[in-house]
Every structure is written in structure tokens, then in C-alpha cells.
Design a protein around this motif. Sequence first.
Motif, PDB file in Angstrom:
ATOM      1  N   VAL A  69      -2.755 -11.600   2.209  1.00 13.68           N
ATOM      2  CA  VAL A  69      -2.039 -12.724   2.819  1.00 13.68           C
ATOM      3  C   VAL A  69      -3.159 -13.718   2.482  1.00 13.68           C
ATOM      4  CG1 VAL A  69      -2.255 -14.125   4.831  1.00 13.68           C
ATOM      5  CG2 VAL A  69      -1.440 -11.640   4.492  1.00 13.68           C
ATOM      6  N   GLY A  70      -4.183 -14.118   1.690  1.00 12.65           N
ATOM      7  CA  GLY A  70      -5.463 -14.741   1.616  1.00 12.65           C
ATOM      8  C   GLY A  70      -5.086 -15.305   0.636  1.00 12.65           C
ATOM      9  N   THR A  71      -4.691 -15.202  -0.749  1.00 14.17           N
ATOM     10  CA  THR A  71      -4.333 -15.197  -2.006  1.00 14.17           C
ATOM     11  C   THR A  71      -2.911 -15.598  -2.002  1.00 14.17           C
ATOM     12  OG1 THR A  71      -5.133 -12.981  -3.013  1.00 14.17           O
ATOM     13  CG2 THR A  71      -3.780 -14.440  -4.188  1.00 14.17           C
ATOM     14  N   GLY A  76       0.291 -21.012  -2.732  1.00 15.51           N
ATOM     15  CA  GLY A  76       1.055 -22.168  -2.804  1.00 15.51           C
ATOM     16  C   GLY A  76       2.623 -21.539  -2.227  1.00 15.51           C
ATOM     17  N   ALA A  77       2.328 -20.097  -1.478  1.00 12.50           N
ATOM     18  CA  ALA A  77       3.574 -20.653  -0.807  1.00 12.50           C
ATOM     19  C   ALA A  77       4.161 -20.912   0.502  1.00 12.50           C
ATOM     20  CB  ALA A  77       3.460 -17.944  -0.129  1.00 12.50           C
ATOM     21  N   THR A  78       5.364 -21.019   0.685  1.00 13.29           N
ATOM     22  CA  THR A  78       5.766 -21.605   1.421  1.00 13.29           C
ATOM     23  C   THR A  78       5.900 -20.677   2.772  1.00 13.29           C
ATOM     24  OG1 THR A  78       7.987 -20.248   0.354  1.00 13.29           O
ATOM     25  CG2 THR A  78       7.104 -22.936   0.097  1.00 13.29           C
ATOM     26  N   GLN A  79       5.697 -19.736   2.645  1.00 16.12           N
ATOM     27  CA  GLN A  79       5.471 -18.336   4.007  1.00 16.12           C
ATOM     28  C   GLN A  79       5.061 -17.757   3.422  1.00 16.12           C
ATOM     29  OE1 GLN A  79       9.019 -18.321   7.180  1.00 16.12           O
ATOM     30  NE2 GLN A  79       9.492 -16.126   6.469  1.00 16.12           N
ATOM     31  N   VAL A  80       4.308 -17.078   4.379  1.00 14.76           N
ATOM     32  CA  VAL A  80       3.632 -15.110   4.375  1.00 14.76           C
ATOM     33  C   VAL A  80       4.289 -14.456   5.700  1.00 14.76           C
ATOM     34  CG1 VAL A  80       2.003 -13.912   3.434  1.00 14.76           C
ATOM     35  CG2 VAL A  80       2.029 -15.976   2.734  1.00 14.76           C
ATOM     36  N   VAL A  81       4.518 -13.290   5.297  1.00 14.29           N
ATOM     37  CA  VAL A  81       4.233 -12.534   6.554  1.00 14.29           C
ATOM     38  C   VAL A  81       4.140 -11.467   6.415  1.00 14.29           C
ATOM     39  CG1 VAL A  81       6.274 -11.316   8.156  1.00 14.29           C
ATOM     40  CG2 VAL A  81       7.106 -13.577   7.282  1.00 14.29           C
ATOM     41  N   GLN A  82       3.204 -10.438   7.676  1.00 16.70           N
ATOM     42  CA  GLN A  82       2.689  -9.752   7.003  1.00 16.70           C
ATOM     43  C   GLN A  82       2.270  -8.692   8.338  1.00 16.70           C
ATOM     44  OE1 GLN A  82      -2.205  -9.902   7.642  1.00 16.70           O
ATOM     45  NE2 GLN A  82      -1.959  -7.550   6.588  1.00 16.70           N
ATOM     46  N   GLY A 131       0.207 -17.812   8.543  1.00 16.11           N
ATOM     47  CA  GLY A 131       0.576 -17.134   8.162  1.00 16.11           C
ATOM     48  C   GLY A 131       1.226 -16.110   9.333  1.00 16.11           C
ATOM     49  N   VAL A 132       2.251 -15.180   9.516  1.00 14.97           N
ATOM     50  CA  VAL A 132       3.266 -14.859  10.724  1.00 14.97           C
ATOM     51  C   VAL A 132       2.487 -13.442  10.533  1.00 14.97           C
ATOM     52  CG1 VAL A 132       4.881 -14.654  11.605  1.00 14.97           C
ATOM     53  CG2 VAL A 132       5.257 -16.488  10.086  1.00 14.97           C
ATOM     54  N   GLU A 133       2.141 -12.669  12.095  1.00 17.13           N
ATOM     55  CA  GLU A 133       1.972 -11.254  12.101  1.00 17.13           C
ATOM     56  C   GLU A 133       3.160 -10.557  12.639  1.00 17.13           C
ATOM     57  OE1 GLU A 133      -2.873 -10.516  13.273  1.00 17.13           O
ATOM     58  OE2 GLU A 133      -2.681 -13.000  13.219  1.00 17.13           O
ATOM     59  N   GLU A 134       3.637 -10.028  12.290  1.00 17.11           N
ATOM     60  CA  GLU A 134       4.627  -8.819  12.348  1.00 17.11           C
ATOM     61  C   GLU A 134       3.384  -7.128  12.675  1.00 17.11           C
ATOM     62  OE1 GLU A 134       7.397  -9.467  14.222  1.00 17.11           O
ATOM     63  OE2 GLU A 134       7.069 -11.416  13.023  1.00 17.11           O
ATOM     64  N   TYR A 135       4.186  -7.165  13.952  1.00 19.97           N
ATOM     65  CA  TYR A 135       3.466  -5.830  14.531  1.00 19.97           C
ATOM     66  C   TYR A 135       5.000  -4.668  14.985  1.00 19.97           C
ATOM     67  CZ  TYR A 135      -0.917  -7.012  14.039  1.00 19.97           C
ATOM     68  OH  TYR A 135      -2.191  -7.227  13.744  1.00 19.97           O
ATOM     69  N   CYS A 136       5.185  -2.847  14.322  1.00 25.83           N
ATOM     70  CA  CYS A 136       6.172  -2.318  15.178  1.00 25.83           C
ATOM     71  C   CYS A 136       7.387  -2.570  14.471  1.00 25.83           C
ATOM     72  CB  CYS A 136       6.043  -2.825  16.461  1.00 25.83           C
ATOM     73  SG  CYS A 136       4.934  -1.938  17.603  1.00 25.83           S
ATOM     74  N   VAL A 137       6.807  -2.667  12.906  1.00 28.01           N
ATOM     75  CA  VAL A 137       8.270  -2.824  12.464  1.00 28.01           C
ATOM     76  C   VAL A 137       8.260  -1.723  11.191  1.00 28.01           C
ATOM     77  CG1 VAL A 137       9.315  -4.999  10.228  1.00 28.01           C
ATOM     78  CG2 VAL A 137       8.434  -5.544  12.613  1.00 28.01           C
TER      79      VAL A 137
END
Length: 493
Positions: free
Chosen positions: A301-303, A308-314, A348-354
Motif C-alpha cells: 500500500v505504502g509503495t 502515484g497510484a490513483t486509488q489503493v484498496v487493501q 487508501g481504503v481498508e476492506e474487511y470480510c471480502v
Amino acid sequence: MSKDHPDGYLKHEREPIHKRDPEQRKGDFEEIWEQKWDEDHLRSQGERCMSCGTPACMSGCPIGNIIPDWNDLVYRGDWKRALERLHATNNFPEFTGYNCPAPCENTCTLKYNDDPVTIKSIERAIVDRGWEEGWIEPDPPEERTDKEIAIVGSGPAGLAAAQQLNRVGHHVTVYERDEHPGGLMRYGIPHAKFSKQKVDRRIDQLRQEGITFECGVEVGEDIPAEKLDEEYDAACIAVGAQKPIDIPIDGRDLDGIHFAMEYLPRANPGQSGGAAVPETMDAEGKSVVVLGGGDTGADCVGTAHRQGATQVVQIELLPKPPEERPPGNQWPDQPQTYEKSYSQEEGGVEEYCVQTQGFLDADGDGTVDELRAHRVEWDQNEDGEWESTIIEEGMRVEAEMVLIAAGFEGPESTPFESLGLEMTDDGTFETEDHQTSVDGIFATGDANSGPSLIVWAIGDGRDAARHIDEYLMGETDLPASLETPNEMVVSQR
Ligand SMILES: Cc1cc2nc3c(=O)[nH]c(=O)nc-3n(C[C@H](O)[C@H](O)[C@H](O)COP(=O)(O)OP(=O)(O)OC[C@H]3O[C@@H](n4cnc5c(N)ncnc54)[C@H](O)[C@@H]3O)c2cc1C
């Protein structure tokens, strides 16, 4: 050690050495940490340590660091002795002072109902000061034995074993398949978390102490594994556990989907030695999905943000840990609570239970565009086992680059099979007192214990060295990693 500051924690609030501002730091690849710290600040943090009769912090430290002693020495301003005390149990305190999740702070007695001592910051400050003052110098042995030892792998475990064995006089050669030594300290952990100059200066110290490094040599490929048995008095396998766990769902073979350890060393200028980042490993202008909620995922995520990512979803399959300790998880147990990683602090966005279902190539150009997934919830069944149920189908996440950080399952290659080494069901080497099923061949670090932490790797390397020395000499003066020296130890052994 006298105990004249039992109330320091009442006078001073906990204040660790801070990280740089998230908005500022995510715009560059430099270290996330504030570089400068103030001596008086650290002394007051050392004063917060109560020097408990039973130092619970030490029970949380896998290498038995003598924490109350160096907290007290820092409080007294005796930094040099603090460094000696620190090195007595840890060959590379900066590896941990910058990167350790600090289980010791979770077991600090103050944590029972207050903020724990900033043990990690104090450790970092001691070793920073040691390097600045020139106190950390090569410490070669005065006499040499006639024993030749091969270490395979130069991560923290291999390096710790090498330094311990060299310091008692054995001839040590470290074989490393990568171009430079350091293992995951160099190629896994991003420069932003730990600068590679800090790895280099330790390697220089080890070289000057007399350790030979043979880099770009993969044992089992470039030289036969049998050489270990035939040409050395003992060998130690410290090859880590870098075999990645895959997510073999539909569309896995599309372009744009990479394992974390394919991505991190190429995407971080500090790790790649300044080499140009291949286009396929460049997240600039892309929406990135990181699969896996652990440390490795956090580094992806940090890297990606820095590129320059437009969006990072973890994305994480398991539920988000609770903010407060759940019942049955009380001090001094390690808390099973939510903690934001440095990279999540940056956005960034954190998504759980996916639960991932498949990757989609919407425009048919062979590259991933989208992730399909289900949202699930977790419940315990009658036997207490956790089971997931789908609560929302057909979740779609834009994904122009996917980084798989789902964990590691053991050593990558088994070129040592020709030696007849037995493996455990977990894919690590079967060992007893670090010795594998073949006489004179030992194993240590993640290759021995499975994927773990730097602090465990250093401790395991030290333990392996002790067993190897005993195997070769019939006795040993090298300490066990959890053995606390009774007297002040002035060398870094
Ligand atoms: C991305 C990432 C981030 C992490 N962040 C943290 C953190 O913040 N804090 C923390 O405590 N832990 C962290 N860890 C875990 C930590 O890095 C490892 O537990 C530790 O490095 C293990 O040390 P090791 O010496 O056993 O193995 P490694 O560091 O994996 O080193 C093994 C070495 O063996 C070499 N090798 C393998 N096969 C051969 C062969 N056949 N011949 C020659 N050489 C070979 C490899 O190239 C490598 O250099 C992280 C791990 C990853 C992947």
C-alpha cells in the motif's frame, strides 16, 4: 541496578520518536521516521520505566533484551553502556529498533492500565547514537579455529548466526543468491521503513570482522548443495520462508497481477539500487488492489501510494480486529486489537470480510481491470470454529494492478533435497536443537520456524550459532537468545 525513578511515569507522558507527517512522507521514498530526536526527551522516556522486580517487558521480547537496564542507563545519560547492554542480546538493534512490532511494549507493566514505556524508540535512539559516535566498530576474534562454516542466506537470521560464529573464531562464508546481502531487510522491507544504508553499514562491519560473502550464488543452482556437506565442518541453512501463498481464482494469469515480493524490490528505488522501475511494476496512475491485510500488504500500500497510484484498496478476508481487547485477551497477552499501519495512516481504503472470486479483463487486452468478490460475515459454529457466510454477492473493485500479499508458506526452493533433509508438514526444515536430519547441517530463521519477525530471526540465528559452536567444539560460551548475562557484557556477543 538502583531504582530511584519509580514514579517517572507519573511525571512524563509516553512520547515515542514520531513518524513524519503522512501527507509529506507519502510524497517521497525517504524514511518515514523523524530523523532527529532529543536527548532530554529520550531520557525522560527512560525515566518512565519502573525497573519492575519481574520485568514483564522481557518476557515479551523473544531475544531477552535486558530492557530495564538500558532504559535506566539512558535515563542516567550513560549511552555507551546502554549500547553495550543492548548488543549483549541483539546483534543488530537497529533492525528491530526501526521495524519491530515491539511485543515488549505490550507486556510492559505500565500497559496494564497506562501507556507503556517507549522501549522501541529508546532502542532506536541508543543504536543511532552508537553509530553517530563511532562506538560500533568491527570486533574480529583474536584467535581463529580451523573450522569452516557455510551459512546459506543473508537475512537477519543468517547474519546473526554468521557474526556469532565468526566472533568465536570460526571461518564463516555466507552464500547469498541475491546481488547484495541482507535478505528481506534489503529486498522486502521498503527503504521508507528502513534505509538500505543501514543494512550496508552492518554488512561492512561483518566483512571487516572477517566474514566472507559470496553473493549472486544460489546454493543448489550455482553450486551443488553437497558442497555444504563435503567442504565445510558445519553448515547453516537460513534461506527464509519466501514461498508466496497464491490466490488461484479465475483470471489469475492476467497481466498486472503480481506477488508482493515480485513488486516491492522492483518498485522501491532504495531496494533496486536506483534501477529504473519496469512499467509493469509502476502503479502511477493506476487503481491498485492489495490482497492481504498484514505487514507485507501494508508495505505494498505504502509503495503504491509513493508511486502515484490513483486509488489503493487493501482487502482482507478476515474481520477488522476490535478497537478494545476482546474478553479473554488481557494484559500481558499480546493484544488482538486493530492497529493502523504506517501506510494506512497515509490513505487508501481498508476492506474487511471480502472473499475474492475472480479477476476480470473487461477490455480484452490481457490485463486485469477489475476484481470480483463477495462480502462475507464470520460466525463461530457449535464447535467454536469460525465460518464465513456470504452476505453480499457480486462486489466489484476497479483493479488495474493487483498485488498479492496473502502470506508465505515456507522456504521457496528445496535444493537441499539432494542432501536428504527432512521437512515438516509446514514446509520448514525438520530440526532438533537447530540440527536438521543430516549431521552437521543446521537450519535457522524463517526456514526453521516459518514466516515470523526480524526479532525472532535474530534470536534464532544466535541460538543456531550456539548449537553449531557446541557441535564443533564440544562446548560453547555463546549465549542462548533467552539467556540473560549476569554481568555487564562489553563485547557485542
Ligand atoms: C514485505 C515484508 C515486510 C516485513 N516487515 C517486517 C517488519 O516490519 N517487522 C518485522 O519484524 N518483520 C517483518 N517482516 C518479516 C521479516 O522480514 C522476516 O521474518 C525475516 O527477514 C526472516 O529472516 P531470515 O533471515 O530467516 O530470512 P530472509 O530475510 O528471508 O533471508 C533469506 C535469504 O536467503 C536467501 N536464499 C534463499 N535461498 C537461497 C539459496 N538456495 N542460496 C543462497 N541464498 C538463498 C534469500 O535470497 C534471502 O536473502 C517482513 C517480511 C516481508 C516479506
